[in-house]
Motif scaffolding. Structure first.
Motif, PDB file in Angstrom:
ATOM      1  N   GLN A  78      -2.303 -67.137  12.285  1.00  0.00           N
ATOM      2  CA  GLN A  78      -2.799 -67.629  11.003  1.00  0.00           C
ATOM      3  C   GLN A  78      -4.025 -66.870  10.515  1.00  0.00           C
ATOM      4  OE1 GLN A  78      -3.296 -71.862  11.255  1.00  0.00           O
ATOM      5  NE2 GLN A  78      -1.113 -72.223  11.162  1.00  0.00           N
ATOM      6  N   THR A  79      -4.464 -65.857  11.256  1.00  0.00           N
ATOM      7  CA  THR A  79      -5.617 -65.075  10.817  1.00  0.00           C
ATOM      8  C   THR A  79      -5.138 -63.804  10.121  1.00  0.00           C
ATOM      9  OG1 THR A  79      -5.764 -63.928  12.933  1.00  0.00           O
ATOM     10  CG2 THR A  79      -7.051 -65.943  12.693  1.00  0.00           C
ATOM     11  N   ILE A  80      -5.764 -63.488   9.013  1.00  0.00           N
ATOM     12  CA  ILE A  80      -5.429 -62.300   8.239  1.00  0.00           C
ATOM     13  C   ILE A  80      -6.676 -61.434   8.144  1.00  0.00           C
ATOM     14  CG2 ILE A  80      -4.685 -61.420   6.006  1.00  0.00           C
ATOM     15  CD1 ILE A  80      -3.131 -63.996   5.620  1.00  0.00           C
ATOM     16  N   GLU A  81      -6.524 -60.147   8.478  1.00  0.00           N
ATOM     17  CA  GLU A  81      -7.637 -59.209   8.434  1.00  0.00           C
ATOM     18  C   GLU A  81      -7.238 -58.032   7.546  1.00  0.00           C
ATOM     19  OE1 GLU A  81     -10.398 -56.627  11.528  1.00  0.00           O
ATOM     20  OE2 GLU A  81      -8.648 -57.689  12.263  1.00  0.00           O
ATOM     21  N   VAL A  82      -8.132 -57.642   6.650  1.00  0.00           N
ATOM     22  CA  VAL A  82      -7.886 -56.521   5.749  1.00  0.00           C
ATOM     23  C   VAL A  82      -8.836 -55.395   6.128  1.00  0.00           C
ATOM     24  CG1 VAL A  82      -7.896 -55.741   3.359  1.00  0.00           C
ATOM     25  CG2 VAL A  82      -7.175 -58.063   3.896  1.00  0.00           C
ATOM     26  N   LEU A  83      -8.272 -54.227   6.425  1.00  0.00           N
ATOM     27  CA  LEU A  83      -9.067 -53.056   6.780  1.00  0.00           C
ATOM     28  C   LEU A  83      -8.994 -52.057   5.635  1.00  0.00           C
ATOM     29  CD1 LEU A  83      -7.750 -52.600  10.431  1.00  0.00           C
ATOM     30  CD2 LEU A  83      -9.809 -53.792   9.708  1.00  0.00           C
ATOM     31  N   ASN A  84     -10.135 -51.665   5.107  1.00  0.00           N
ATOM     32  CA  ASN A  84     -10.207 -50.674   4.039  1.00  0.00           C
ATOM     33  C   ASN A  84     -10.576 -49.329   4.638  1.00  0.00           C
ATOM     34  OD1 ASN A  84      -9.701 -52.487   1.880  1.00  0.00           O
ATOM     35  ND2 ASN A  84     -11.795 -53.227   2.064  1.00  0.00           N
ATOM     36  N   MET A  85      -9.931 -48.278   4.168  1.00  0.00           N
ATOM     37  CA  MET A  85     -10.223 -46.939   4.660  1.00  0.00           C
ATOM     38  C   MET A  85     -11.523 -46.433   4.035  1.00  0.00           C
ATOM     39  SD  MET A  85      -7.870 -46.416   6.768  1.00  0.00           S
ATOM     40  CE  MET A  85      -8.178 -44.731   7.162  1.00  0.00           C
ATOM     41  N   THR A  86     -12.282 -45.687   4.825  1.00  0.00           N
ATOM     42  CA  THR A  86     -13.526 -45.097   4.343  1.00  0.00           C
ATOM     43  C   THR A  86     -13.535 -43.617   4.702  1.00  0.00           C
ATOM     44  OG1 THR A  86     -14.704 -45.578   6.392  1.00  0.00           O
ATOM     45  CG2 THR A  86     -14.768 -47.268   4.689  1.00  0.00           C
ATOM     46  N   ASP A  87     -14.535 -42.911   4.206  1.00  0.00           N
ATOM     47  CA  ASP A  87     -14.686 -41.493   4.516  1.00  0.00           C
ATOM     48  C   ASP A  87     -15.429 -41.277   5.827  1.00  0.00           C
ATOM     49  OD1 ASP A  87     -13.413 -40.857   2.191  1.00  0.00           O
ATOM     50  OD2 ASP A  87     -15.251 -40.641   1.029  1.00  0.00           O
ATOM     51  N   ARG A  88     -15.991 -42.322   6.375  1.00  0.00           N
ATOM     52  CA  ARG A  88     -16.762 -42.195   7.607  1.00  0.00           C
ATOM     53  C   ARG A  88     -15.836 -41.941   8.786  1.00  0.00           C
ATOM     54  NH1 ARG A  88     -19.797 -47.616   7.443  1.00  0.00           N
ATOM     55  NH2 ARG A  88     -19.441 -47.362   9.645  1.00  0.00           N
ATOM     56  N   ILE A  89     -16.307 -41.151   9.718  1.00  0.00           N
ATOM     57  CA  ILE A  89     -15.553 -40.839  10.924  1.00  0.00           C
ATOM     58  C   ILE A  89     -16.216 -41.566  12.081  1.00  0.00           C
ATOM     59  CG2 ILE A  89     -14.852 -39.018  12.511  1.00  0.00           C
ATOM     60  CD1 ILE A  89     -14.832 -37.104  10.145  1.00  0.00           C
ATOM     61  N   ALA A  90     -15.408 -42.253  12.859  1.00  0.00           N
ATOM     62  CA  ALA A  90     -15.937 -42.984  14.003  1.00  0.00           C
ATOM     63  C   ALA A  90     -16.225 -42.007  15.133  1.00  0.00           C
ATOM     64  CB  ALA A  90     -14.944 -44.043  14.464  1.00  0.00           C
ATOM     65  N   GLY A  91     -17.206 -42.317  15.903  1.00  0.00           N
ATOM     66  CA  GLY A  91     -17.551 -41.452  17.028  1.00  0.00           C
ATOM     67  C   GLY A  91     -18.138 -42.271  18.150  1.00  0.00           C
ATOM     68  N   GLY A  92     -18.259 -41.663  19.276  1.00  0.00           N
ATOM     69  CA  GLY A  92     -18.826 -42.348  20.421  1.00  0.00           C
ATOM     70  C   GLY A  92     -18.397 -41.652  21.694  1.00  0.00           C
ATOM     71  N   GLN A  93     -18.760 -42.248  22.793  1.00  0.00           N
ATOM     72  CA  GLN A  93     -18.404 -41.679  24.078  1.00  0.00           C
ATOM     73  C   GLN A  93     -17.270 -42.483  24.681  1.00  0.00           C
ATOM     74  OE1 GLN A  93     -21.953 -41.605  26.401  1.00  0.00           O
ATOM     75  NE2 GLN A  93     -22.869 -39.955  25.228  1.00  0.00           N
ATOM     76  N   GLY A  94     -16.448 -41.802  25.432  1.00  0.00           N
ATOM     77  CA  GLY A  94     -15.323 -42.464  26.072  1.00  0.00           C
ATOM     78  C   GLY A  94     -14.648 -41.510  27.028  1.00  0.00           C
ATOM     79  N   GLU A  95     -13.488 -41.891  27.473  1.00  0.00           N
ATOM     80  CA  GLU A  95     -12.745 -41.047  28.394  1.00  0.00           C
ATOM     81  C   GLU A  95     -11.366 -40.760  27.823  1.00  0.00           C
ATOM     82  OE1 GLU A  95     -10.839 -43.248  31.850  1.00  0.00           O
ATOM     83  OE2 GLU A  95     -12.522 -44.561  31.341  1.00  0.00           O
ATOM     84  N   VAL A  96     -10.817 -39.638  28.179  1.00  0.00           N
ATOM     85  CA  VAL A  96      -9.496 -39.240  27.715  1.00  0.00           C
ATOM     86  C   VAL A  96      -8.461 -40.043  28.491  1.00  0.00           C
ATOM     87  CG1 VAL A  96      -7.878 -37.335  27.521  1.00  0.00           C
ATOM     88  CG2 VAL A  96     -10.307 -36.932  27.149  1.00  0.00           C
ATOM     89  N   LEU A  97      -7.582 -40.711  27.759  1.00  0.00           N
ATOM     90  CA  LEU A  97      -6.543 -41.505  28.409  1.00  0.00           C
ATOM     91  C   LEU A  97      -5.210 -40.778  28.450  1.00  0.00           C
ATOM     92  CD1 LEU A  97      -7.309 -45.001  26.884  1.00  0.00           C
ATOM     93  CD2 LEU A  97      -7.926 -44.145  29.138  1.00  0.00           C
ATOM     94  N   GLY A  98      -5.015 -39.841  27.556  1.00  0.00           N
ATOM     95  CA  GLY A  98      -3.752 -39.121  27.517  1.00  0.00           C
ATOM     96  C   GLY A  98      -3.625 -38.363  26.213  1.00  0.00           C
ATOM     97  N   THR A  99      -2.403 -37.935  25.938  1.00  0.00           N
ATOM     98  CA  THR A  99      -2.134 -37.146  24.745  1.00  0.00           C
ATOM     99  C   THR A  99      -0.950 -37.759  24.012  1.00  0.00           C
ATOM    100  OG1 THR A  99      -2.837 -35.185  25.971  1.00  0.00           O
ATOM    101  CG2 THR A  99      -1.676 -34.815  23.911  1.00  0.00           C
ATOM    102  N   ALA A 100      -1.017 -37.762  22.691  1.00  0.00           N
ATOM    103  CA  ALA A 100       0.085 -38.255  21.869  1.00  0.00           C
ATOM    104  C   ALA A 100       0.707 -37.077  21.136  1.00  0.00           C
ATOM    105  CB  ALA A 100      -0.409 -39.295  20.881  1.00  0.00           C
ATOM    106  N   TYR A 101       2.039 -37.029  21.124  1.00  0.00           N
ATOM    107  CA  TYR A 101       2.774 -35.966  20.446  1.00  0.00           C
ATOM    108  C   TYR A 101       3.680 -36.589  19.396  1.00  0.00           C
ATOM    109  CZ  TYR A 101       1.370 -33.112  24.428  1.00  0.00           C
ATOM    110  OH  TYR A 101       0.644 -32.457  25.379  1.00  0.00           O
ATOM    111  N   LYS A 102       3.719 -35.965  18.221  1.00  0.00           N
ATOM    112  CA  LYS A 102       4.619 -36.411  17.166  1.00  0.00           C
ATOM    113  C   LYS A 102       5.812 -35.474  17.138  1.00  0.00           C
ATOM    114  CE  LYS A 102       4.831 -37.688  12.321  1.00  0.00           C
ATOM    115  NZ  LYS A 102       4.081 -37.798  11.069  1.00  0.00           N
ATOM    116  N   LEU A 103       7.005 -36.031  17.303  1.00  0.00           N
ATOM    117  CA  LEU A 103       8.228 -35.241  17.322  1.00  0.00           C
ATOM    118  C   LEU A 103       8.700 -34.957  15.900  1.00  0.00           C
ATOM    119  CD1 LEU A 103      10.101 -37.097  20.199  1.00  0.00           C
ATOM    120  CD2 LEU A 103       8.679 -35.056  20.347  1.00  0.00           C
ATOM    121  N   ALA A 104       9.674 -34.086  15.777  1.00  0.00           N
ATOM    122  CA  ALA A 104      10.194 -33.697  14.468  1.00  0.00           C
ATOM    123  C   ALA A 104      10.848 -34.870  13.739  1.00  0.00           C
ATOM    124  CB  ALA A 104      11.200 -32.555  14.623  1.00  0.00           C
ATOM    125  N   ASP A 105      11.409 -35.821  14.487  1.00  0.00           N
ATOM    126  CA  ASP A 105      12.054 -36.963  13.837  1.00  0.00           C
ATOM    127  C   ASP A 105      11.066 -38.075  13.489  1.00  0.00           C
ATOM    128  OD1 ASP A 105      11.494 -37.877  16.357  1.00  0.00           O
ATOM    129  OD2 ASP A 105      13.514 -38.605  16.792  1.00  0.00           O
TER     130      ASP A 105
END
Length: 123
Positions: A78-105
């Protein structure tokens, strides 16, 4: 014993011509409320989104994809959240979890780091 006819004295407002002109407003308000609810249900059904009325359904809607005014609407239960896009880029520290690949399809495949099967490996 014959009953005697008694004349009943009418009250001050019993005459039809002396009733309040606002007495019918309540009925008009009720009709307007029923009409507005029916209109909302009709609009939801016309957009083929009956999940919006289901209190247990989870749905995500992206409006204007790829545009500067893109919005992401997330409904979880029953909760609705609206996310608006901005020009800001998020940043911070973290660890690499893996890699994502986009296929041709258009499918996206996630490959975890270090050959782990899922990204929530405990060390």
């Amino acid at each position: 014993m014959p009953r005697s006819k008694r004349t009943r004295r009418k009250g001050l407002l019993d005459d039809d011509s002396e009733r309040s002109p606002l007495s019918g407003v309540a009925n008009i308000f009720d009709v307007a409320m029923v009409f507005s609810v029916a209109l909302i249900v009709m609009l939801v059904m016309s957009y083929h989104l009956p999940q919006l009325l289901d209190p247990d359904a989870d749905i995500t809607i992206v409006t204007n994809p790829g545009q500067p005014d893109m919005q992401i609407i997330i409904k979880e239960g029953q909760t609705i959240e609206v996310l608006n896009m901005t020009d800001r880029i998020a940043g911070g520290q973290g660890e690499v979890l893996g890699t994502a690949y986009k296929l041709a399809d258009g499918k996206v495949i996630y490959v975890p780091e270090n050959g782990a099967e899922n990204g929530n490996e405990s060390s």
